[in-house]
Motif scaffolding. Structure first.
Motif, mmCIF file in Angstrom:
data_model
loop_
_atom_site.group_PDB
_atom_site.id
_atom_site.type_symbol
_atom_site.label_atom_id
_atom_site.label_comp_id
_atom_site.label_asym_id
_atom_site.label_seq_id
_atom_site.Cartn_x
_atom_site.Cartn_y
_atom_site.Cartn_z
ATOM 1 N N ARG A 1 2.464 1.680 -3.380
ATOM 2 C CA ARG A 1 1.459 2.074 -4.366
ATOM 3 C C ARG A 1 1.159 3.563 -4.231
ATOM 4 N N SER A 2 0.995 4.026 -2.985
ATOM 5 C CA SER A 2 0.741 5.444 -2.767
ATOM 6 C C SER A 2 1.936 6.277 -3.201
ATOM 7 N N ALA B 1 2.246 9.183 -6.025
ATOM 8 C CA ALA B 1 2.771 10.503 -5.687
ATOM 9 C C ALA B 1 3.977 10.851 -6.545
ATOM 10 N N LEU C 1 0.834 -1.208 0.000
ATOM 11 C CA LEU C 1 0.000 0.000 0.000
ATOM 12 C C LEU C 1 0.866 1.254 0.000
ATOM 13 N N TYR C 2 1.944 1.200 0.766
ATOM 14 C CA TYR C 2 2.846 2.343 0.873
ATOM 15 C C TYR C 2 3.504 2.637 -0.468
ATOM 16 N N GLU D 1 8.170 8.027 0.436
ATOM 17 C CA GLU D 1 7.242 9.060 0.014
ATOM 18 C C GLU D 1 7.978 10.207 -0.672
ATOM 19 N N GLY E 1 4.263 12.767 0.694
ATOM 20 C CA GLY E 1 3.265 11.826 0.218
ATOM 21 C C GLY E 1 2.316 12.425 -0.801
ATOM 22 N N LEU E 2 1.217 11.700 -1.013
ATOM 23 C CA LEU E 2 0.285 12.055 -2.070
ATOM 24 C C LEU E 2 -0.359 13.416 -1.828
ATOM 25 N N ARG E 3 -0.708 13.725 -0.592
ATOM 26 C CA ARG E 3 -1.345 15.012 -0.309
ATOM 27 C C ARG E 3 -0.388 16.166 -0.602
#
Length: 507
Positions: free
Chosen positions: A265-266, A270, A262-263, A302, A329-331
């Motif tokens: 993939r995120s 990103a 999951l990490y 990230e 990260g993504l945000r």
């Protein structure tokens, strides 16, 4: 006398009378039953030591008999009689007294110790089981702690192999599934990847022994991410491999790999988003040159919030910007994209750099992830070299003149985005000459955990001055190499170097 004889025989303890040399002078029925002999075979015929086990016989001759003659008694000594069904554990107590006719008599009482021996064995077994359970718990806690801190599949594999010796393994190899579903050897300990053999074709729900190895599936919530193949110790005294513990370890590793998937993939999303934001074509023109470098950190999977941009506001005005969004990260990547678009939109309206920052202050009120971001924004008039510049809490740009002199630009600074002071935003004006260079950068270039920021800024200025005269295309790479050695690149680093060639092409 008859009642005394009856009591002598029916007592549950073995009772004996010996002479000073250990010859049995009398024995009750309990003792005779224990040794499986008649009174005629024992009384007056055998010494007590002959009815003891080998170890007991030696102990009697070397310790007990001398102790009785020296001190006159012994108490509760554990011995074993030789009985018809095997050894009979007893506790011996004896006292030596003067014999009526002279010499010494030894009165011996033997109590059965079978129940006590069984109790002691059970107690020892329980103790060993408790120690084994405590050891299993400790191993699980250590492995779980290591897996919880593993920031990638390789780290999970290394954590498992580091604990392999605690599992009773002499060597091991960790196989992990790749994106195509194929199991590939990822890491090994105590053996080479080649000697580990082919990948396991199948495995069960838990750890199992197979063909001299132990296979531990690394099973996540929905899928098997890999398998740990261990070679157990085979030396003398080696403990058997604890399959239940290994099954639990495999489950913990599977959950850790779930998190890694999951990490990653995120992080991949990103990274892709960030690269799409940074991959816009930098404009080219005979009047200027823009060189950029983006080097992602290696401490985390990230992405960070560092970014740059360069675009023409008009045919004669070039805008350059470097920023740093708080967080990772993504945000952070999404906020970076929105902030980048907002900068372009505000710049297109024709307002000055300080007003661009004011507009961004209003923008970040609706995009909380962009609050506290720092940003350095400048607009260069390509016909005159006139540069208007404003900084929202960002590090000072570095201005290097064509003659090699370098200085930090501390003017035009104000607070990070979203926290403008009542006095408003300020900006600075620089007059560039042909060949002058302006470097915008993020904190990864100069900040270190083991030194103050001022020292990093001083080093940047010194290196830029020493390398003056280098082609613009080489400068960012040189700065990276000199200021951020490869082994210390833990944070993102973003550089944008603007070189003004002059209002017309140089001859």
């Amino acid at each position: 006398m008859s009642d005394r004889a009856t009591a002598w025989d029916v007592l549950p303890s073995g009772l004996l009378t010996l002479d000073g040399d250990g010859l049995i002078l009398d024995a009750n029925r309990t003792f005779l039953d224990w040794v499986g002999r008649s009174s005629a075979e024992v009384v007056g015929q055998l010494r007590l030591n002959l009815l003891l086990s080998v170890g007991g016989r030696i102990y009697w001759e070397t310790h007990l008999s001398p102790l009785l003659h020296a001190e006159g008694r012994v108490d509760e000594v554990a011995l074993e009689l030789r009985g018809p069904g095997g050894r009979v554990p007893v506790l011996l107590s004896a006292v030596a007294t003067p014999a009526p006719g002279g010499g010494t008599e030894v009165h011996v009482a033997l109590s059965g110790a079978s129940d006590r021996s069984r109790y002691e064995r059970e107690l020892l077994h329980a103790r060993r089981e408790a120690e084994r359970a405590a050891s299993r718990t400790r191993v699980l806690q250590e492995v779980t702690a290591a897996l919880s801190g593993a920031a990638g599949a390789d780290a999970v594999a290394e954590a498992l192999l580091a604990a392999a010796r605690s599992f009773g393994a002499a060597a091991g190899t960790c196989w992990l599934r790749d994106q195509t579903g194929t199991f590939l050897p990822r890491a090994s300990s105590g053996e080479t990847l080649e000697s580990a053999g082919p990948a396991p074709a199948s495995f069960g729900r838990g750890a199992e022994s197979r063909e001299g190895r132990v296979l531990v599936p690394l099973r996540g919530r929905t899928d098997v991410h890999g398998v740990l193949s261990l070679l157990p110790f085979d030396g003398a005294g080696a403990d058997p491999v604890d399959l239940p513990v290994l099954t639990a370890v495999g489950q913990q590793a599977g959950l850790a790999l779930d998190r890694v998937v999951l990490y990653e993939r995120s992080a991949a999303v990103a990274h892709q988003l960030q690269q799409s934001l940074l991959s816009a074509a930098v404009p080219t023109d005979e009047r200027f040159e823009v060189t950029t470098v983006y080097n992602p950190g290696v401490e985390s999977l990230e992405v960070g919030g560092d970014w740059y941009d360069a675009f023409l506001v008009t045919d004669s005005v070039l805008a350059v910007v470097v920023g740093d969004v708080v967080g990772r990260g993504l945000r952070a990547a999404a906020a970076m994209g929105q902030l980048r678009s907002a900068v372009r939109a505000l710049a297109a309206s024709g307002i000055e750099p300080a007003e661009v920052l004011v507009g961004l202050d209003r923008f970040v009120q609706h995009v909380p992830e962009a609050s506290f971001s720092t940003l350095a924004y400048g607009e260069l008039d390509l016909t005159t070299g006139h540069l208007r510049y404003a900084s929202a809490g960002h590090l000072p740009p570095l201005l290097t003149s064509a003659d090699g002199a370098a200085r930090l630009v501390w003017e035009g600074r104000s607070t990070p985005l979203g926290f403008a002071l009542p006095a408003g935003r300020t900006e600075a004006v620089l007059e560039l000459g042909p060949g002058d260079q302006l470097l915008l950068y993020t904190d990864g270039l100069v900040e270190r955990r083991d030194r103050p920021l001022a020292a990093g800024l001083h080093e940047l200025t010194a290196v830029a001055a020493a390398e003056g005269g280098r082609p613009a295309s080489e400068v960012p790479g040189i700065l990276m190499e000199r200021l951020v050695p490869a082994g210390e690149r833990h944070d993102d680093v973003c550089l944008l170097l603007l070189t003004w060639r002059g209002p017309a092409p140089l001859p």
